[in-house]
Design an enzyme around this catalytic site. Structure first.
Site, mmCIF file in Angstrom:
data_model
loop_
_atom_site.group_PDB
_atom_site.id
_atom_site.type_symbol
_atom_site.label_atom_id
_atom_site.label_comp_id
_atom_site.label_asym_id
_atom_site.label_seq_id
_atom_site.Cartn_x
_atom_site.Cartn_y
_atom_site.Cartn_z
ATOM 1 N N SER A 1 -1.440 0.549 9.422
ATOM 2 C CA SER A 1 -0.031 0.378 9.680
ATOM 3 C C SER A 1 0.301 -0.716 10.590
ATOM 4 C CB SER A 1 0.539 1.845 10.517
ATOM 5 O OG SER A 1 2.009 1.382 11.052
ATOM 6 N N TYR B 1 -0.478 8.174 17.090
ATOM 7 C CA TYR B 1 -0.400 7.487 15.538
ATOM 8 C C TYR B 1 -1.056 6.113 16.018
ATOM 9 C CZ TYR B 1 1.516 5.620 11.345
ATOM 10 O OH TYR B 1 1.703 5.212 9.981
#
Ligand code: NAD
Length: 260
Positions: free
Chosen positions: A142, A155
């Site tokens: 990401s 995350y």
């Protein structure tokens, strides 16, 4: 391009993983799908993909939090196809909360699914790749593997971990015909992003429309969501001969987000 190869994509019942599985199947790869969802819908997806693309498509329900289930998924794929030639670690979840209110079970689940599962799939898939002296490992990280956002501690920690894992494994297998790369998308409008909009609105005390405009797309200079098809096309490119020298790379596809 991938005819005769087997590609396993974790978390491929939805979103980016499904897009990558479709793109690989279109290139002739046999596919191992994985992920959660309604059993009948997954079976419909599996058989439609197989007949549309004229490839073999199997499905594993392995939970990426469960190392034994992951090992069984990989050994089943190796038994059926000879190897997992292309491994895409894509399964992921998100939870948005201030760190001092972050639920411990959510932290553990995010680290387990978004980071540790990649260790478990890679360790199980590598021996057959090494035996064939060919393999492609693509970790869907990401933009949050490169930069942080508030309220996403687990995350961001997991995705930075994926970037490190990518580099370390790339170095270990560099002379064995195996490349290991991470793709780092910016915001892609999948269920994962749609579901976090209400929590982000709550955490920041703003409306959901403001989250899209001022939080999500504010970070992306193009002011456009990245598309599933764009991410899938990059994954396909990384499997090709032209990408044989690309390894250990942590590649943004983020509309300029991490250029800030
Ligand atoms: P999604 O919610 O559409 O899909 C997630 C997939 O993972 C689903 O198939 C789901 O069933 C599966 N999954 C969830 N928990 C699992 C578990 N325990 N075991 C097995 N499978 C499980 O999400 P998405 O947006 O397509 O995300 C895919 C990946 O892309 C994730 O790793 C995510 O972090 C990453 N990513 C997404 C975006 C984005 O904006 N959507 C941006 C950057 C990175």
């Amino acid at each position: 391009m991938l005819k005769g190869k087997a590609a396993l994509v974790t978390g491929s019942t939805s979103g980016i993983g499904l897009g990558i599985a479709r793109a690989f199947a279109a290139q002739g790869a046999n596919i191992i799908l994985n992920g959660f969802g309604d059993a009948a819908q997954i079976e419909a997806l599996r058989s439609a993909l197989a007949s549309e693309m004229k490839v073999e498509v199997s499905y594993s329900s392995a939970d990426m939090r469960n190392p034994a289930a992951i090992e069984e998924m990989i050994s089943g794929a190796v038994a059926r196809f000879g190897a997992v030639d292309v491994l895409v670690n894509n399964a992921g979840i998100q939870h948005v909360a201030p760190v001092d209110e972050f639920p411990i079970d959510k932290w553990d689940a995010i680290i387990g699914i978004n980071l540790s599962s990649s260790f478990h799939t890679i360790r199980a898939a590598l021996p057959a790749m090494k035996a064939k002296k060919w393999g492609r490992i693509i970790n869907i990280a990401s933009a949050h593997a490169l930069v942080a956002s508030p309220f996403k501690s687990a995350y961001v920690a997991a995705k930075h971990g994926v970037a490190g894992l990518t580099k370390a494994v790339a170095l270990e297998v560099a002379e064995q015909g195996i490349t290991v790369n991470a793709i780092c998308p910016g915001y892609v409008l999948t269920p994962l992003v749609q579901n976090q909009i209400p929590d982000t609105a709550r955490a920041r005390g703003i409306t959901e429309a403001e989250v899209v405009k001022n939080v999500l797309l504010a970070a992306q200079p193009t002011k456009q969501f990245v598309t599933v098809e764009q991410v899938a096309a990059l994954a396909v490119f990384l499997t090709g001969d032209a990408a044989a020298s690309i390894t250990g790379a942590v590649m943004p596809i983020d509309g300029g987000w991490t250029a800030h």
